[in-house]
Scaffold this motif. Structure first.
Motif, PDB file in Angstrom:
ATOM      1  N   SER A 460       0.817  -1.206   0.000  1.00 44.23           N
ATOM      2  CA  SER A 460       0.000   0.000   0.000  1.00 44.23           C
ATOM      3  C   SER A 460       0.854   1.261   0.000  1.00 44.23           C
ATOM      4  O   SER A 460       0.384   2.339  -0.321  1.00 44.23           O
ATOM      5  CB  SER A 460      -0.924   0.008   1.226  1.00 44.23           C
ATOM      6  N   GLN A 461       2.136   1.134   0.398  1.00 41.87           N
ATOM      7  CA  GLN A 461       3.015   2.291   0.457  1.00 41.87           C
ATOM      8  C   GLN A 461       4.165   2.199  -0.543  1.00 41.87           C
ATOM      9  O   GLN A 461       5.002   3.083  -0.591  1.00 41.87           O
ATOM     10  CB  GLN A 461       3.593   2.434   1.875  1.00 41.87           C
ATOM     11  N   SER A 462       4.208   1.170  -1.310  1.00 43.13           N
ATOM     12  CA  SER A 462       5.356   0.949  -2.185  1.00 43.13           C
ATOM     13  C   SER A 462       5.040   1.295  -3.630  1.00 43.13           C
ATOM     14  O   SER A 462       4.070   0.813  -4.201  1.00 43.13           O
ATOM     15  CB  SER A 462       5.813  -0.502  -2.099  1.00 43.13           C
ATOM     16  N   LEU A 463       5.882   2.128  -4.229  1.00 36.97           N
ATOM     17  CA  LEU A 463       5.754   2.416  -5.650  1.00 36.97           C
ATOM     18  C   LEU A 463       6.203   1.222  -6.481  1.00 36.97           C
ATOM     19  O   LEU A 463       5.547   0.823  -7.432  1.00 36.97           O
ATOM     20  CB  LEU A 463       6.602   3.638  -6.010  1.00 36.97           C
ATOM     21  N   ILE A 464       7.332   0.656  -6.093  1.00 40.43           N
ATOM     22  CA  ILE A 464       7.956  -0.374  -6.922  1.00 40.43           C
ATOM     23  C   ILE A 464       7.148  -1.663  -6.930  1.00 40.43           C
ATOM     24  O   ILE A 464       7.007  -2.306  -7.976  1.00 40.43           O
ATOM     25  CB  ILE A 464       9.398  -0.637  -6.447  1.00 40.43           C
ATOM     26  N   SER A 465       6.600  -2.067  -5.792  1.00 45.05           N
ATOM     27  CA  SER A 465       5.872  -3.337  -5.752  1.00 45.05           C
ATOM     28  C   SER A 465       4.651  -3.315  -6.670  1.00 45.05           C
ATOM     29  O   SER A 465       4.214  -4.362  -7.142  1.00 45.05           O
ATOM     30  CB  SER A 465       5.447  -3.658  -4.322  1.00 45.05           C
ATOM     31  N   SER A 466       4.121  -2.118  -6.946  1.00 49.18           N
ATOM     32  CA  SER A 466       2.970  -2.029  -7.847  1.00 49.18           C
ATOM     33  C   SER A 466       3.348  -2.334  -9.292  1.00 49.18           C
ATOM     34  O   SER A 466       2.478  -2.574 -10.122  1.00 49.18           O
ATOM     35  CB  SER A 466       2.341  -0.628  -7.766  1.00 49.18           C
ATOM     36  N   TRP A 467       4.634  -2.324  -9.579  1.00 43.94           N
ATOM     37  CA  TRP A 467       5.085  -2.621 -10.942  1.00 43.94           C
ATOM     38  C   TRP A 467       5.022  -4.113 -11.248  1.00 43.94           C
ATOM     39  O   TRP A 467       5.031  -4.507 -12.419  1.00 43.94           O
ATOM     40  CB  TRP A 467       6.532  -2.152 -11.143  1.00 43.94           C
ATOM     41  N   PHE A 468       4.997  -4.943 -10.213  1.00 38.93           N
ATOM     42  CA  PHE A 468       5.032  -6.381 -10.409  1.00 38.93           C
ATOM     43  C   PHE A 468       3.621  -6.959 -10.390  1.00 38.93           C
ATOM     44  O   PHE A 468       2.832  -6.638  -9.505  1.00 38.93           O
ATOM     45  CB  PHE A 468       5.887  -7.053  -9.332  1.00 38.93           C
TER      46      PHE A 468
END
Length: 490
Positions: A460-468
């Motif tokens: 919920s706070q991560s930009l990078i994890s949303s890329w996966f």
């Protein structure tokens, strides 16, 4: 090769694609070969070979430093073990574990046939200029693999401690000439035969050990074609030809990559030359594969933005993916040879309008003329700067962040995920995370987000994890050592 009985068994460790396995079974009709490798892909290639026969070859994956060979091979059942450019990839402190593992399956008086890199080889000399030394005679290559260079004294002591005595020990010297490239390569290998003796009174003869210089040769003019052995064509398509015989083939190879429904074919320096090449920009790095896959799946990262790639190398796959969505795409590198090959790859893969939109520029970090030339073509700065495996040389870290600071856009009015960003994807080698963060802070960058495979992340706070994606993305993550760092200006 020592044939000791009719039911002769050979064990090849680090079998690769089987370039030694299949000539062996073709030449010796009674031989049975156990072939293992750390790589599942290499073992799959052996099993897919047209000459593969389960009655002659048992191929399996094995990490010799931790996996028990006894699970695949009966104890004391192997007559000969071949180790061809295998042990050099292992950390020196783990080498005894490999030999202990091999000794479990080797018969008393069985043999180990050994060939590997020797101290003073051209590749070691090239490493000394790249700041890639881990310890004495031990180095890390650009792709993250390791290379150790053996002295005769170290090698004989290492094997002797495990009950393996040297019967023959030779230093092979070859001066290989490539006239087309006006290149002369001085290669050095150590070659040895060790015997596993269970007799405390056994000692190798001085005559056997005196052969240390008999295989030295100079001015080798290798043959271009493979030679048939009893109607069997030896496959020399991979690095084995160079490592074993000094053969030279074309110095580039083509790599095919599928990214976001697009097939990209790029020329890179052939694997057999990569470990002796001065430039790390002539090969495709694992981090570039991952970052290109991310950009293909998440075009919004660069959509409508001015994008700069630092250290693009000859592949430039991140730039070729990003240019489809970016408003401006500039691919840079400090190596002119890499830029020439990059230009060829871009021309062969892109068509207008993307071809005309992707600009190639020379950029040595910290070079005022290079920086000013890029500013002249884009005086607004770049909203996204990408760098893949550009953090491995300690002395280059400050110039990297200094250059990025001069070229990044100063517009900070956008939302967090749209503000100008510096995105670095890499494997930590000689520069650790605290050193990177210190250099970044010095030039006004702060770490907003980071990702490492397998590490916990609050999505919920991560930009990078949303890329996966939620589904499997493993095929695009070639190693668990990869990291991504996302910086913005303070």
């Amino acid at each position: 090769i020592y044939r000791v009985n009719v039911s002769y068994h050979d064990k090849q460790v680090g079998c690769g694609a089987g370039n030694a396995v299949f000539p062996l079974i073709a030449t010796y009709p009674d031989v049975f070969v156990y072939a293992c490798d750390f790589s599942q892909r290499a073992v799959n290639l052996v099993k897919a070979h047209k000459e593969f026969n389960e009655t002659r070859v048992s191929a399996f994956v094995c990490d010799l430093t931790s996996d028990d060979l006894g699970k695949h091979i009966s104890p004391a059942s192997v007559d000969v073990v071949t180790m061809i450019f295998v042990l050099s990839a292992v950390s020196p402190e783990k080498m005894p574990l490999v030999l202990q593992n091999i000794k479990k399956v080797l018969k008393p008086n069985g043999y180990v046939l050994f060939r590997d890199y020797a101290v003073g080889d051209l590749a070691q000399e090239r490493f000394s200029t790249k700041d890639q030394q881990i310890s004495e005679n031990f180095y890390v290559r650009g792709d993250g693999t390791r290379a150790f260079y053996f002295s005769n004294e170290f090698l004989t002591s290492l094997f002797k401690e495990q009950g393996l005595d040297a019967e023959e020990l030779g230093l092979c010297c070859k001066q290989v000439e490539n006239r087309a490239r006006e290149l002369v390569m001085n290669r050095r290998w150590v070659q040895a035969v060790f015997r596993y003796s269970d007799s405390v009174n056994y000692s190798p003869s001085s005559e056997a050990l005196s052969k240390s210089d008999l295989c030295c040769q100079e001015n080798i003019k290798p043959k271009a074609d493979a030679e048939p052995i009893k109607d069997f064509l030896v496959d020399m398509s991979e690095g084995m030809a160079v490592e074993m015989f000094g053969a030279l083939t074309n110095d580039t190879e083509v790599i095919e990559i599928e990214l976001g429904g697009c097939d990209i074919k790029i020329k890179v320096l052939s694997k057999e030359y990569q470990h002796t090449c001065r430039s790390t920009g002539l090969m495709l790095w694992e981090s570039a594969r991952l970052m290109a896959a991310i950009l293909a799946r998440n075009p919004s990262i660069v959509a409508g933005k001015r994008v700069l790639e630092l250290g693009a190398g000859c592949g430039g796959i991140c730039s070729m993916v990003a240019v489809r969505s970016a408003s401006i795409m500039v691919a840079t590198d400090g190596d002119r040879t890499a830029l020439e090959l990059l230009n060829q790859n871009i021309i062969s893969n892109l068509r207008p309008p993307f071809l005309t939109k992707l600009v190639i520029k020379k950029l040595e970090w910290g070079n005022r003329d290079d920086i000013d030339a890029i500013k002249a073509m884009n005086n607004k700065g770049f909203e996204v700067i990408i760098g893949t495996d550009v953090t491995y040389i300690p002395d280059a870290i400050l110039p990297l962040f200094s250059t990025a600071r001069e070229l990044i856009s100063s517009n900070q009015s956008a939302e967090k995920d749209q503000a100008p960003a510096l995105i670095l994807c890499h494997i930590f080698r000689r520069v650790d995370e605290p050193s990177l963060l210190s250099a970044a802070s010095r030039y006004g960058f702060r770490l907003v987000d980071k990702w490492a495979k397998g590490s916990p992340n609050n999505e919920s706070q991560s930009l990078i994890s949303s890329w996966f994606p939620e589904n499997n993305f493993e095929e695009h993550i070639p190693t668990s050592a990869l990291n991504i760092m996302y910086f913005q200006l303070d």
